[in-house]
Design a protein around this motif. Structure first.
Motif, mmCIF file in Angstrom:
data_model
loop_
_atom_site.group_PDB
_atom_site.id
_atom_site.type_symbol
_atom_site.label_atom_id
_atom_site.label_comp_id
_atom_site.label_asym_id
_atom_site.label_seq_id
_atom_site.Cartn_x
_atom_site.Cartn_y
_atom_site.Cartn_z
ATOM 1 N N VAL A 189 0.918 -2.464 4.216
ATOM 2 C CA VAL A 189 0.415 -1.110 4.071
ATOM 3 C C VAL A 189 -0.666 -1.144 3.014
ATOM 4 N N SER A 190 -1.653 -0.284 3.151
ATOM 5 C CA SER A 190 -2.701 -0.311 2.137
ATOM 6 C C SER A 190 -2.789 1.028 1.444
ATOM 7 N N SER A 191 -2.897 0.966 0.131
ATOM 8 C CA SER A 191 -3.175 2.185 -0.620
ATOM 9 C C SER A 191 -4.148 1.864 -1.744
ATOM 10 N N GLU A 209 -3.176 7.354 -0.513
ATOM 11 C CA GLU A 209 -3.187 7.292 0.937
ATOM 12 C C GLU A 209 -2.432 6.042 1.371
ATOM 13 N N LYS A 253 -1.574 3.611 4.626
ATOM 14 C CA LYS A 253 -1.948 3.289 5.997
ATOM 15 C C LYS A 253 -1.166 2.047 6.427
ATOM 16 N N VAL A 277 -1.008 -1.242 8.070
ATOM 17 C CA VAL A 277 -1.932 -2.270 8.539
ATOM 18 C C VAL A 277 -1.206 -3.224 9.490
ATOM 19 N N TYR A 309 6.795 6.530 0.966
ATOM 20 C CA TYR A 309 6.372 6.573 2.371
ATOM 21 C C TYR A 309 7.253 5.633 3.216
#
Ligand code: XMP
Ligand code: MG
Length: 179
Positions: free
Chosen positions: A66-68, A78, A80, A82, A109
């Motif tokens: 996940v990228s933040s 945020e 996202k 990946v 999240y």
């Protein structure tokens, strides 16, 4: 690489000793549960690799990316996906393996996601915790070390993708990231 460090926060010996302790605790807690360890890429990779070797019960490993953060040092808030899991989490005892918790946004999240996917339980083990950076109410179930609110690198943690391969955790000299 050691010349780039302002300070070594945690030595290789301290980290490895702590991982043995965490491994024993996890072994007791998850015996006969066949837990699913979810490593958060890329930072948790060295921790995951050492942690699973310290756990003496059957387990399954999977990874999420996940990228933040990206290359920036400030959390965007945020999240996202990946790379998603290949494993179904329904009915599983999930243990999320993190390198560091800062704002807590990434983890909250993931926890919600796995609950939504009907995991039987969702817990978190993090090597490092920066409680001062918290933006959401999140307390990990297991923590290796509390670290100050400074940007740290090593043992999975990067600055612009570098330093992940250090066996210790340190704080960079300002001239390294400013220049
Ligand atoms: P949040 O803020 O969502 O962030 O809890 C967790 C992710 O942010 C990255 N992070 C760092 N990476 N040095 C790093 O190299 C740091 O000091 C640092 N603080 C947060 C990390 O990828 C973590 O998974
Ligand atoms: Mg990072």
């Amino acid at each position: 690489m050691k010349n780039d460090m302002k300070e070594i926060l945690l030595t290789e010996e301290q980290i490895q000793k702590k991982i043995k302790e965490l491994g024993h605790t996890i072994t007791e807690e998850y015996k006969d549960h066949f837990p699913l360890f979810v490593g958060v890429l890329k930072g948790a990779l060295p921790f995951m690799a050492d942690l699973v070797k310290a756990v003496d019960t059957h387990l399954e490993m999977d990874f999420m990316d996940v990228s933040s953060y990206g290359k920036s040092m400030v959390s965007s808030g945020e999240v996202k996906i990946v790379k998603d899991l290949d494993t179904k989490v329904e009915g599983r005892d999930v243990l999320i393996v993190e390198d560091i918790i800062d704002s807590g946004l990434t983890l909250s999240y993931l926890i919600e996601l796995f609950k939504y996917r009907k995991a039987k339980s969702v817990k978190v083990v993090t090597l490092l915790d920066k409680p001062e950076g918290r933006k959401v109410d999140l307390v990990p179930d297991l923590t290796g070390f509390i670290v100050p609110d400074e940007f740290v690198v090593g043992y999975g943690l990067d600055f612009a993708e570098r330093y992940r391969n250090l066996p210790y955790v340190g704080i960079l000299k300002p001239e390294v990231y400013e220049g």
